[in-house]
Write an enzyme that holds these catalytic residues in place. Structure first.
Site, short mmCIF file in Angstrom:
data_model
loop_
_atom_site.label_atom_id
_atom_site.label_comp_id
_atom_site.label_asym_id
_atom_site.label_seq_id
_atom_site.Cartn_x
_atom_site.Cartn_y
_atom_site.Cartn_z
N ARG A 1 0.81 -1.21 0.00
CA ARG A 1 0.00 0.00 0.00
C ARG A 1 0.85 1.27 0.00
O ARG A 1 0.46 2.28 0.60
CB ARG A 1 -0.93 0.05 1.22
CG ARG A 1 -2.03 -0.99 1.21
CD ARG A 1 -3.24 -0.48 0.47
NE ARG A 1 -4.23 -1.54 0.40
CZ ARG A 1 -5.32 -1.60 1.13
NH1 ARG A 1 -5.58 -0.64 1.98
NH2 ARG A 1 -6.16 -2.58 0.99
N ARG B 1 -6.86 11.50 -5.45
CA ARG B 1 -8.13 10.79 -5.24
C ARG B 1 -9.29 11.75 -5.23
O ARG B 1 -10.36 11.47 -5.78
CB ARG B 1 -8.08 10.01 -3.93
CG ARG B 1 -9.12 8.91 -3.94
CD ARG B 1 -9.19 8.23 -2.64
NE ARG B 1 -10.09 8.95 -1.76
CZ ARG B 1 -10.54 8.47 -0.62
NH1 ARG B 1 -10.16 7.29 -0.23
NH2 ARG B 1 -11.34 9.16 0.11
N ASP C 1 -6.93 -2.62 -7.19
CA ASP C 1 -7.45 -3.30 -6.00
C ASP C 1 -7.74 -4.75 -6.35
O ASP C 1 -7.99 -5.07 -7.51
CB ASP C 1 -8.72 -2.63 -5.49
CG ASP C 1 -8.99 -3.02 -4.05
OD1 ASP C 1 -8.42 -2.39 -3.15
OD2 ASP C 1 -9.75 -3.99 -3.83
N ARG D 1 -3.30 6.51 1.38
CA ARG D 1 -3.80 7.72 2.06
C ARG D 1 -2.83 8.43 2.99
O ARG D 1 -3.06 9.56 3.37
CB ARG D 1 -5.09 7.38 2.82
CG ARG D 1 -6.29 7.24 1.91
CD ARG D 1 -7.43 6.57 2.63
NE ARG D 1 -7.04 5.21 2.99
CZ ARG D 1 -7.80 4.37 3.66
NH1 ARG D 1 -8.99 4.75 4.07
NH2 ARG D 1 -7.38 3.15 3.93
N TYR E 1 -14.97 -12.09 0.32
CA TYR E 1 -15.60 -10.79 0.08
C TYR E 1 -16.89 -10.95 -0.73
O TYR E 1 -17.89 -10.29 -0.48
CB TYR E 1 -14.65 -9.86 -0.67
CG TYR E 1 -13.65 -9.17 0.22
CD1 TYR E 1 -14.03 -8.11 1.05
CD2 TYR E 1 -12.33 -9.57 0.26
CE1 TYR E 1 -13.12 -7.49 1.88
CE2 TYR E 1 -11.41 -8.95 1.08
CZ TYR E 1 -11.80 -7.91 1.89
OH TYR E 1 -10.90 -7.29 2.70
O1 CP3 Z 1 0.16 -1.68 -2.46
C1 CP3 Z 1 -0.18 -0.76 -3.24
O2 CP3 Z 1 0.23 0.41 -3.15
C2 CP3 Z 1 -1.09 -1.13 -4.40
C3 CP3 Z 1 -2.46 -0.88 -4.19
C4 CP3 Z 1 -3.38 -1.83 -3.45
C5 CP3 Z 1 -4.63 -1.38 -2.96
N1 CP3 Z 1 -5.32 -2.46 -2.50
C6 CP3 Z 1 -5.08 0.00 -2.98
C7 CP3 Z 1 -6.11 0.42 -2.02
C8 CP3 Z 1 -3.30 -3.20 -3.20
C9 CP3 Z 1 -2.17 -4.17 -3.46
C10 CP3 Z 1 -4.56 -3.60 -2.61
C11 CP3 Z 1 -4.90 -4.97 -2.26
C12 CP3 Z 1 -6.08 -5.24 -1.44
N2 CP3 Z 1 -7.31 -4.64 -1.53
C13 CP3 Z 1 -6.16 -6.24 -0.47
C14 CP3 Z 1 -5.08 -7.23 -0.13
C15 CP3 Z 1 -4.02 -6.60 0.68
C16 CP3 Z 1 -4.40 -6.37 2.10
O3 CP3 Z 1 -4.45 -5.20 2.49
O4 CP3 Z 1 -4.61 -7.35 2.82
C17 CP3 Z 1 -7.46 -6.20 0.09
C18 CP3 Z 1 -8.00 -7.09 1.20
C19 CP3 Z 1 -8.18 -5.19 -0.60
C20 CP3 Z 1 -9.60 -4.81 -0.43
C21 CP3 Z 1 -9.70 -3.45 0.09
N3 CP3 Z 1 -9.41 -2.32 -0.64
C22 CP3 Z 1 -10.10 -3.04 1.39
C23 CP3 Z 1 -10.50 -3.98 2.51
C24 CP3 Z 1 -10.06 -1.65 1.40
C25 CP3 Z 1 -10.53 -0.76 2.52
C26 CP3 Z 1 -9.57 -0.68 3.61
C27 CP3 Z 1 -8.86 0.61 3.50
O5 CP3 Z 1 -7.62 0.63 3.67
O6 CP3 Z 1 -9.55 1.63 3.30
C28 CP3 Z 1 -9.58 -1.22 0.15
C29 CP3 Z 1 -9.35 0.16 -0.29
C30 CP3 Z 1 -8.00 0.52 -0.82
N4 CP3 Z 1 -7.27 -0.25 -1.70
C31 CP3 Z 1 -7.30 1.72 -0.58
C32 CP3 Z 1 -6.12 1.67 -1.33
C33 CP3 Z 1 -5.06 2.73 -1.46
C34 CP3 Z 1 -7.80 2.86 0.26
C35 CP3 Z 1 -8.91 3.49 -0.53
C36 CP3 Z 1 -9.00 4.98 -0.37
O7 CP3 Z 1 -8.21 5.70 -0.99
O8 CP3 Z 1 -9.92 5.36 0.34
#
Ligand code: CP3
Length: 354
Positions: free
Chosen positions: A27, A40, A77, A31, A154
């Protein structure tokens, strides 16, 4: 294709010698970076950001402008795959992702489509192509997908879950239906990852975020087996270079030996695992990626350096370590702490490679 100026990540994933331990952060585009929040905002929403290749490319590169990271990871994602299979996906501010119409029956599963990644997921491939062009060989680009089990939880729960009432419920009540779903997801994830490789991804990572909630008897048949099937179906070479694969089961510390037999080149470790112990257990079969507790980044610069030193010392003198956090970086982290971490990895790791 341009030669890579910095291929430390690829070499470490294949357990080849490097002059210092490569580092990237799960990640890393997220944020905690004000410039990410600004883009964003411009995109209007997280999903719009993912689906606009120019903006997704921009945020992919943001952390590399600030920090001397050894890899980029395509901004997207894991839930884009279920969305492309026909499930409506919603991201609610502050609540994370949800599927308003979750999978609950055989009929729901039967309705799932098998998308062509170059059509329904073209925006991801466009992002990969744009990022490869912009990177111009500076560092390698990692592509990724969710594991079948993690995507299934999910899709069945409709969002994040604490009880696994419906997903584990289906696994125990109707295992054949669960296996049908996992098999279809494995096929689609494999095709999606291969498309990312053809678009320019130079390493791949499979995120099994929820594999660790499975029972000891269930992890292999319901999660690991499908990830191994994906690995088996992947194109492992492009432009004369091997495409290494990283497998990350959060909470999977009990199963590292079995994961090392999956065909993956490297295993991601969460912070609950002792990396020295992990290395003894997997031997020289796979490289290891990890595994600093993400909350370390709330401590002082000196404490961060000390903790980085502990992880490096735990892995010890050998190639085959990629430094990372044990899970994604949290939104409240001060970017300055990331600079401290990256610098500490590069400085403190050099003696381990002499
Ligand atoms: O690593 C990176 O920089 C690449 C981007 C990336 C995102 N999601 C961007 C993201 C990657 C590799 C993921 C994978 C992902 N997404 C996973 C597996 C990794 C992990 O964290 O276990 C999972 C379970 C998801 C599903 C997901 N996406 C969730 C549960 C959430 C909400 C939780 C949160 O942090 O808000 C997201 C949103 C998400 N995916 C964000 C980002 C940058 C935040 C969204 C925002 O900008 O509001």
């Amino acid at each position: 294709m341009t030669e890579l100026a910095n291929d430390r990540l690829l070499r470490a994933l294949m357990r080849q010698p490097v002059e210092r331990t490569p580092v990237w952060i799960m990640r890393q585009a997220g944020r905690y970076l004000p410039e990410y929040r600004a883009v964003r905002e411009r995109a209007g929403s997280f999903l719009a950001l993912c689906r606009t290749p120019e903006l997704a490319c921009e945020v992919t590169l943001q952390p590399l402008e600030r920090f001397a990271l050894d890899a980029a990871i395509v901004f997207s994602d894991i839930l884009t795959v279920p969305a492309a299979m026909g499930m409506e996906l919603v991201f609610t501010e502050g609540e994370g992702p949800s599927f308003p119409r979750p999978l609950r029956s055989a009929a729901d599963v039967a309705r799932l489509a098998n998308p062509d990644p170059e059509e329904e997921l073209r925006y991801v491939m466009e992002t990969v192509r744009l990022v490869r062009g912009e990177l111009a060989g500076k560092v390698p680009l990692i592509g990724f997908a969710g594991s079948p089990w993690t995507l299934a939880t999910y899709m069945i729960e409709g969002g994040s879950s604490t009880h696994y009432r419906f997903s584990k419920g289906m696994m125990f009540a109707d295992p054949a239906l669960m296996h049908r779903l996992l098999e279809q997801l494995a096929e689609n994830v494999c095709r999606y990852l291969n498309a990312q490789v053809r678009a320019g991804a130079q390493a791949l990572m499979i995120f099994d975020t929820w594999g660790g909630v499975l029972g000891a008897r269930d992890y292999e048949p319901f999660s690991l087996r499908y990830m191994a099937r994906i690995v088996e179906g992947l194109e492992r070479e492009m432009d004369g270079r091997r495409i290494p694969v990283i497998l990350f089961t959060k909470g999977g510390g009990a199963w590292l030996e079995r994961m090392a037999e999956s065909g993956a080149d490297a295993l991601g470790l969460d912070w609950t695992v002792d990396i020295a112990d992990a290395r003894r257990r997997v031997g020289d079969r796979v490289a290891l990626q990890g595994n600093l507790d993400p909350c370390t980044l709330y401590a002082s610069a000196q404490r961060i350096r000390d903790e980085v030193g502990e992880v490096l010392a735990g892995f010890g003198h050998a190639p085959g370590h990629v430094f990372n956090l044990g899970h994604g970086i949290q939104p409240f982290v001060d970017p300055e702490s990331v600079a401290v971490l990256v610098d500490a990895v590069h400085t403190l790791s050099a003696p381990y490679h002499q």
